[in-house]
Design a protein around this motif. Structure first.
Motif, short mmCIF file in Angstrom:
data_model
loop_
_atom_site.label_atom_id
_atom_site.label_comp_id
_atom_site.label_asym_id
_atom_site.label_seq_id
_atom_site.Cartn_x
_atom_site.Cartn_y
_atom_site.Cartn_z
N SER A 337 -0.27 -48.25 5.94
CA SER A 337 0.22 -48.59 7.27
C SER A 337 -0.44 -49.88 7.78
O SER A 337 0.02 -50.48 8.74
CB SER A 337 -0.05 -47.45 8.25
N ARG A 338 -1.54 -50.27 7.13
CA ARG A 338 -2.21 -51.53 7.49
C ARG A 338 -1.82 -52.66 6.54
O ARG A 338 -2.44 -53.73 6.56
CB ARG A 338 -3.74 -51.35 7.47
N GLY A 339 -0.84 -52.37 5.66
CA GLY A 339 -0.34 -53.41 4.78
C GLY A 339 -0.97 -53.42 3.40
O GLY A 339 -0.64 -54.24 2.56
N ILE A 340 -1.91 -52.50 3.17
CA ILE A 340 -2.63 -52.49 1.89
C ILE A 340 -1.87 -51.57 0.92
O ILE A 340 -1.69 -50.38 1.18
CB ILE A 340 -4.07 -51.98 2.09
N ALA B 78 4.61 -52.76 7.42
CA ALA B 78 3.48 -53.40 8.11
C ALA B 78 3.57 -54.91 7.99
O ALA B 78 3.36 -55.64 8.96
CB ALA B 78 2.16 -52.88 7.52
N HIS B 79 3.90 -55.37 6.78
CA HIS B 79 3.98 -56.83 6.57
C HIS B 79 5.08 -57.46 7.43
O HIS B 79 4.99 -58.62 7.80
CB HIS B 79 4.27 -57.14 5.09
N PHE B 83 3.25 -51.80 13.43
CA PHE B 83 1.87 -51.27 13.45
C PHE B 83 1.88 -49.91 14.11
O PHE B 83 2.48 -49.71 15.16
CB PHE B 83 0.94 -52.22 14.22
N LYS B 102 -10.44 -56.82 6.24
CA LYS B 102 -10.20 -58.03 5.45
C LYS B 102 -9.07 -57.76 4.45
O LYS B 102 -8.18 -58.60 4.27
CB LYS B 102 -11.49 -58.44 4.72
N ALA B 104 -6.67 -55.66 4.82
CA ALA B 104 -5.43 -55.57 5.59
C ALA B 104 -4.92 -56.96 5.97
O ALA B 104 -3.75 -57.29 5.76
CB ALA B 104 -5.66 -54.71 6.84
N SER B 107 -3.71 -58.86 2.96
CA SER B 107 -2.41 -58.40 2.44
C SER B 107 -1.26 -58.98 3.26
O SER B 107 -0.21 -59.32 2.72
CB SER B 107 -2.36 -56.87 2.43
N HIS B 108 -1.49 -59.11 4.57
CA HIS B 108 -0.47 -59.71 5.42
C HIS B 108 -0.27 -61.19 5.07
O HIS B 108 0.85 -61.68 5.02
CB HIS B 108 -0.84 -59.57 6.90
N GLN B 160 -7.81 -53.19 15.02
CA GLN B 160 -6.95 -53.51 13.87
C GLN B 160 -5.64 -54.14 14.35
O GLN B 160 -5.13 -55.09 13.74
CB GLN B 160 -6.66 -52.23 13.07
N LEU B 164 -4.19 -57.80 13.24
CA LEU B 164 -2.95 -57.92 12.44
C LEU B 164 -1.81 -58.54 13.23
O LEU B 164 -0.81 -58.95 12.66
CB LEU B 164 -2.54 -56.54 11.90
#
Lengths: 376, 249
Positions: A337-340, B78-79, B83, B102, B104, B107-108, B160, B164
């Motif tokens: 959910s945090r993009g990981i 998420a990308h 959120f 970091k 997270a 990855s974005h 967070q 993000l």
């Protein structure tokens, strides 16, 4: 599991004429084996690791030393063959090793072809000794740290038959770090330690597996205020095998011990852990803890873990715990959910799980977990 | 501009239907509040939007900036700018808050084809966000939510979010577990973050957070459907009368 022809194993050992240290008294070791100490397949200590291949290996005659590829031992180390250490060797050897409980160590003793003493005397400056691969198929290292002295020993083993016997004198401190990269062979190790009053033994073991790898660790707490801290982490994959059998023996009261081991087991690897705490009847005021936590990250991986408490004293603090678990879907979702992505999340989680017992970057390298960025 | 469009959304958990035909449109610059009694489906809606796998969509669609996202993985959502602040943030001992953040943020950046931020810039950014939420920067070195108080966990979720910079933020019961001071700090953080190009959805049981952040729209969910929508005055009415008059309506 195969069968061991005990009689022929013992006969061969008795007939063996050692070239190395012919003066060493080998009678006790033979007597112990004759008395039925040889490991039996399916016995409690060998429930998940077949002992037979260790014998086949142990019965091979040494085929000569390949000294070309092996660095010389550090100058601080003195070979058993040196007259200067003979008294030290004869007065210490097998004083910390229970040959009945560790028959492979008895065999290793009988066939010893390499012995080294590390002796830190009272008043010597604290130092760090790195012990890498050594020549010799059956290695014995004697580590003697005298009163109030300190030593850090960093040991690298990838495939060997090695017995490390340590004596920690009153008020002395031995820090022992063992790095075991993955190996393809059959690997037997015993570390046996005697700790005197107010002595401290701090052990950190980082392991990948081998085709077969057995680590026996035996700690004797022999004085008030003696302390043993044993931590370790392993990361196993492919079809590698790792069997850690630990016994902390509180023979005198007022000592402390802590065991904390963690492993991640993937692919079709197999991990066995047995953590024993023995507290003798008059070892009152002992404080002993044991934790083993395991992650299983593949459906074909196998983990066997067992805490074993044998307590005869009534005024002690003792705790133990063993867990086997998988990565939690809710935790993975939190990362996602945090993009990981899932693969990265798994890698971070495994690293985080192991890092709880990892304190050294060279240990992280053995485990294949990224070195932590110290800036963040 | 419509950021999030939910139409006729039905979903179940363990074969148990929870959401029954939700319609909701959220535009840039808006703050929405989703209220409702316990068990009405508020959290399920939040989790379904974020893509939680064990929640099954039976019908309907969810679109982010006009694009269907129901087939995307949670990380892809998420990308794209979604959120979810968790009602119960997960504890991850052994993984530092900083490392998690970091990973997270990086990855974005990768998903957007941008370079990852340098460690120095990143640490600066994280420290400033922590300070904005009244968190000691030492907090960034601790394990993610590990041993955090309830209030710290909720502030960490907002931290967070700030890092993000999502387009649509769904904050699930972020006000629960906060004392009055923490509630004000968190509310100020959310208010400062909300702007004309993003949207914030506050999922809450109580009206108290809405005293600090006035929503443009208030929706009431009962039994898996939106039974009433209105402006902030609806929240005040609920505070006074409870939910039962709407549940039975």
């Amino acid at each position: 599991m195969g069968l061991i022809d005990a009689a022929s194993v013992i006969e061969a050992l008795e007939a063996f004429e050692p070239q190395y240290l012919p003066w060493l008294d080998r009678r006790d070791a033979i007597a112990v084996l004759k008395d039925g100490a040889l490991p039996r397949p399916n016995s409690e200590a060998w429930k998940y690791t077949d002992p037979v291949p260790f014998f086949e290996f142990n019965n091979d005659s040494p085929d000569g030393h390949n000294t070309a590829t092996i660095p010389a031992a550090p100058s601080r180390l003195v070979g058993f063959e040196s007259d200067a250490v003979r008294t030290l060797v004869t007065s210490h050897i097998n004083q910390a090793v229970d040959q009945r409980r560790y028959p492979l160590a008895a065999i290793s003793y009988l066939k010893m072809d390499r012995g080294l003493v590390i002796h830190v005397k009272q008043g010597d400056a604290a130092e760090t000794i790195e012990l890498g691969e050594l020549d010799g198929h059956f290695q014995r290292i004697l580590v003697i740290v005298e009163t109030e002295a300190r030593l850090e020993l960093i040991e690298t083993t990838t495939g060997s038959n090695r017995v490390v016997e340590c004596f920690v004198a009153p008020g002395a401190e031995l820090r022992h770090r063992r790095l075991q990269a993955s190996g393809t062979g059959i690997d037997y190790n015993l570390v046996a330690i005697n700790i005197s009053e107010n002595g401290s033994y701090i052990f950190s073991q980082y392991s990948a597996g081998a085709h077969l790898r057995r680590n026996d660790i035996s700690v004797n707490i022999l004085g008030t205020g003696a302390n043993a801290e044993l931590t370790g982490a392993w990361q196993l994959n492919e079809a590698l095998h790792l069997d850690n059998q630990i016994s902390v023996n509180h023979l005198v009261g007022g000592g402390t011990s802590r065991q904390h081991f963690r492993g991640n087991v993937g692919d079709s690897a197999k991990s066995i852990f047995n953590g024993r705490i023995y507290i003798a009847a008059d070892a009152q005021k002992t404080n002993a803890t044991l934790t083993n936590r395991n992650l299983v990250t593949s459906p074909k991986a196998e983990v066997y873990t067992k805490p074993e408490l044998e307590i005869y004293a009534n005024d002690v603090i003792c705790s133990h715990g063993a867990t086997v678990g998988q990565l939690d879907a809710a935790v993975l979702f939190y990362f996602q959910s945090r993009g990981i992505g899932e693969d990265e999340a798994r890698a971070i989680l495994i690293k985080g799980f192991l890092n709880e017992v990892v304190a050294h970057d060279d240990g992280r390298a053995v485990l294949g977990i990224e070195v932590r960025n110290h800036e963040i | 501009m419509k950021l999030l469009e939910i139409s006729d959304l039905s979903a179940s958990v363990d074969d148990q239907p929870i959401l029954r035909g939700i319609d909701l449109n959220i535009c840039a610059g808006e703050v929405h509040a989703i209220m409702g009694p316990n068990g009405s489906g508020k959290s399920t809606l939040a989790n379904v939007i974020a893509g939680r796998e064990d929640y099954r969509i039976d019908r309907g669609r969810i679109a982010l900036e006009g694009e269907e996202i129901t087939t995307l993985s949670p990380e892809e959502r998420a990308h794209r700018g979604l959120f979810l602040a968790f009602q119960y943030p997960i504890e991850i001992p052994g993984v530092s808050n900083m490392e998690f953040l970091k990973a997270a943020v990086d990855s974005h950046a990768r998903a957007a084809g941008e370079p990852e931020s340098t460690t120095v810039d990143f640490v600066k950014m994280a420290r400033s966000a922590a300070e904005q939420l009244g968190l000691n920067p030492e907090f960034l070195k601790r394990g993610v939510n590990d041993g955090f108080s309830g209030g710290e966990k909720k502030r960490n979720e907002i931290l967070q979010m700030l890092m993000l910079n999502p387009k649509v933020s769904i904050l699930d019961e972020t006000d629960s577990g906060l004392d009055i001071d923490a509630l004000r700090i968190v509310a100020n953080g959310i208010s400062a973050f909300a702007n004309t190009s993003n949207a914030v959805v506050l999922v809450t049981h109580y009206q108290r957070l809405l005293n600090h952040i006035e929503p443009d729209f208030v929706h009431v969910i009962a039994n898996g459907s939106i039974v009433r929508s209105g402006d902030h005055s609806l929240a005040l009415e609920l505070e006074e009368k409870g939910y039962s008059w709407l549940e039975n309506a």
